[in-house]
Design an enzyme around this catalytic site. Sequence first.
Site, PDB file in Angstrom:
ATOM      1  N   SER A   1     -23.873   7.523 -35.904  1.00 28.14           N
ATOM      2  CA  SER A   1     -23.533   7.404 -34.203  1.00 28.14           C
ATOM      3  C   SER A   1     -24.499   8.228 -33.534  1.00 28.14           C
ATOM      4  CB  SER A   1     -21.979   8.010 -34.179  1.00 28.14           C
ATOM      5  OG  SER A   1     -21.691   8.056 -32.754  1.00 28.14           O
TER       6      SER A   1
ATOM      7  N   LYS B   1     -20.286  13.569 -31.298  1.00 29.50           N
ATOM      8  CA  LYS B   1     -20.164  12.115 -31.522  1.00 29.50           C
ATOM      9  C   LYS B   1     -18.565  11.762 -32.390  1.00 29.50           C
ATOM     10  CE  LYS B   1     -22.467   9.853 -30.024  1.00 29.50           C
ATOM     11  NZ  LYS B   1     -22.273   9.337 -28.644  1.00 29.50           N
ATOM     12  N   THR B   2     -17.924  12.861 -32.301  1.00 31.63           N
ATOM     13  CA  THR B   2     -16.706  12.562 -33.281  1.00 31.63           C
ATOM     14  C   THR B   2     -15.511  12.139 -32.273  1.00 31.63           C
ATOM     15  OG1 THR B   2     -16.236  14.959 -32.782  1.00 31.63           O
ATOM     16  CG2 THR B   2     -17.309  14.311 -34.801  1.00 31.63           C
TER      17      THR B   2
ATOM     18  N   THR C   1     -15.248  13.509 -28.971  1.00 33.28           N
ATOM     19  CA  THR C   1     -14.721  14.601 -28.010  1.00 33.28           C
ATOM     20  C   THR C   1     -14.757  14.137 -26.600  1.00 33.28           C
ATOM     21  OG1 THR C   1     -17.205  14.899 -27.799  1.00 33.28           O
ATOM     22  CG2 THR C   1     -16.040  16.281 -29.492  1.00 33.28           C
ATOM     23  N   THR C   2     -15.347  13.220 -26.098  1.00 39.64           N
ATOM     24  CA  THR C   2     -15.030  12.742 -24.858  1.00 39.64           C
ATOM     25  C   THR C   2     -13.639  12.016 -24.629  1.00 39.64           C
ATOM     26  OG1 THR C   2     -17.500  12.246 -24.889  1.00 39.64           O
ATOM     27  CG2 THR C   2     -16.327  11.601 -22.791  1.00 39.64           C
TER      28      THR C   2
ATOM     29  N   GLY D   1     -18.109   4.480 -27.762  1.00 45.21           N
ATOM     30  CA  GLY D   1     -17.565   3.247 -28.512  1.00 45.21           C
ATOM     31  C   GLY D   1     -18.726   2.065 -28.451  1.00 45.21           C
ATOM     32  N   ARG D   2     -19.707   2.148 -29.065  1.00 43.06           N
ATOM     33  CA  ARG D   2     -21.071   1.532 -28.857  1.00 43.06           C
ATOM     34  C   ARG D   2     -20.782   0.275 -29.921  1.00 43.06           C
ATOM     35  NH1 ARG D   2     -24.346   6.172 -27.588  1.00 43.06           N
ATOM     36  NH2 ARG D   2     -25.242   5.817 -25.583  1.00 43.06           N
TER      37      ARG D   2
ATOM     38  N   TYR E   1     -23.119  -1.591 -32.755  1.00 43.88           N
ATOM     39  CA  TYR E   1     -24.285  -1.638 -33.423  1.00 43.88           C
ATOM     40  C   TYR E   1     -23.890  -2.263 -35.022  1.00 43.88           C
ATOM     41  CZ  TYR E   1     -22.560   3.274 -33.786  1.00 43.88           C
ATOM     42  OH  TYR E   1     -21.674   4.372 -33.865  1.00 43.88           O
TER      43      TYR E   1
END
Length: 323
Positions: free
Chosen positions: A155, A57-58, A60-61, A277-278, A280
């Site tokens: 996240s 969640k940092t 990485t993708t 990049g959700r 919320y």
Amino acid sequence: LKQVTPLEMGIKYFEMYPEDKEPVWQDPCVYKRHMQIWSANKSCDRLPKFLVVGPQKTGTTALYKFLQIHPAILANYNSPDTFEEVQFFNGNNYHKGIDWYMEFFPVPGNATSDFLFEKSANYFDGELVPYRVHSLLPKAKIICILIDPAKRAYSWYQHMKARGDQIAGNYTFHEIITAPDSAPRKVRELRNRSLIPGIYVQHLQKWLEFFPSRQIFIIDGGRLKSNPVAVMHNVQRFLHIEPHYDYNDYLRFDPKKGFFCQVSSANKSECLGRGKGRHYPPMNETSVEFLEQFYRKNNVALSKLLSKHKYRIPDWLEKELSD
Ligand code: A3P
């Protein structure tokens, strides 16, 4: 003198030396004796030159995708059972051996100038991972991304909720992060996955026990979001990779997504999927305060560790400490 079968001998050996039950894979091409028994049609060129180790969640993708744009960088093939990541060094896959691992990599056209890599985002906080990576890939470069650990925790919770995790659906974020040790096991598990990877100092220390700091690159995750072109410039310098690519030509801010996206050959934005990049609601104040308290000591220790090893302090950490 007693004669026993090899099987009996093996059983006896592991009774006497139980610690040897865990295999440790080393690069067969580093040792002459290993090379001599290594089959002629095998090659050590199918091992990564660098790893993106997380934490989850940092960003990485995004980094993984951006790296793949570079012509000299070759990523691993996707794994069908572990959500695309190979996850070799952290879990049971390790027992499948290095042949299994190498199958995830293409045969490089030029083993010197091609850079094979893989990204498995939970390597960063895996207890045995630095030791295992060092045993097999002592010269590999390691890349990790650090964001504000409170944001990372939130996240992760949102990620689990969006994926339909029952616990995340039934408990608020605040209930999860403040869950006591007497809470149900699954609640504790979600609490731990939310909080523990963010204790960066502990995990980074482990990596630094095995790798010199010049082999470890730390990306400020805030900068990866706001200025990925500059980050990719620095990553290429760290890897000593040629040709040097100007990512200005390949990345562009997409106002709809709210993030930088890849520019396709048809000059269209190719953004990461909906799961990255959700949107919320912001974290509530009580959780912000709880996490500030929870991570404060670790963040102070992290800044000391980073300074000791002459790393730049990430902007979010600088701000956290000045607050
Ligand atoms: P959120 O979805 O919570 O905003 P990972 O790939 O390690 O799972 O990280 C996911 C996070 O990457 C996202 O978390 C998002 O904030 C961040 N991110 C950074 N750069 C991004 C980009 N260019 N596109 C989408 N997400 C990006």
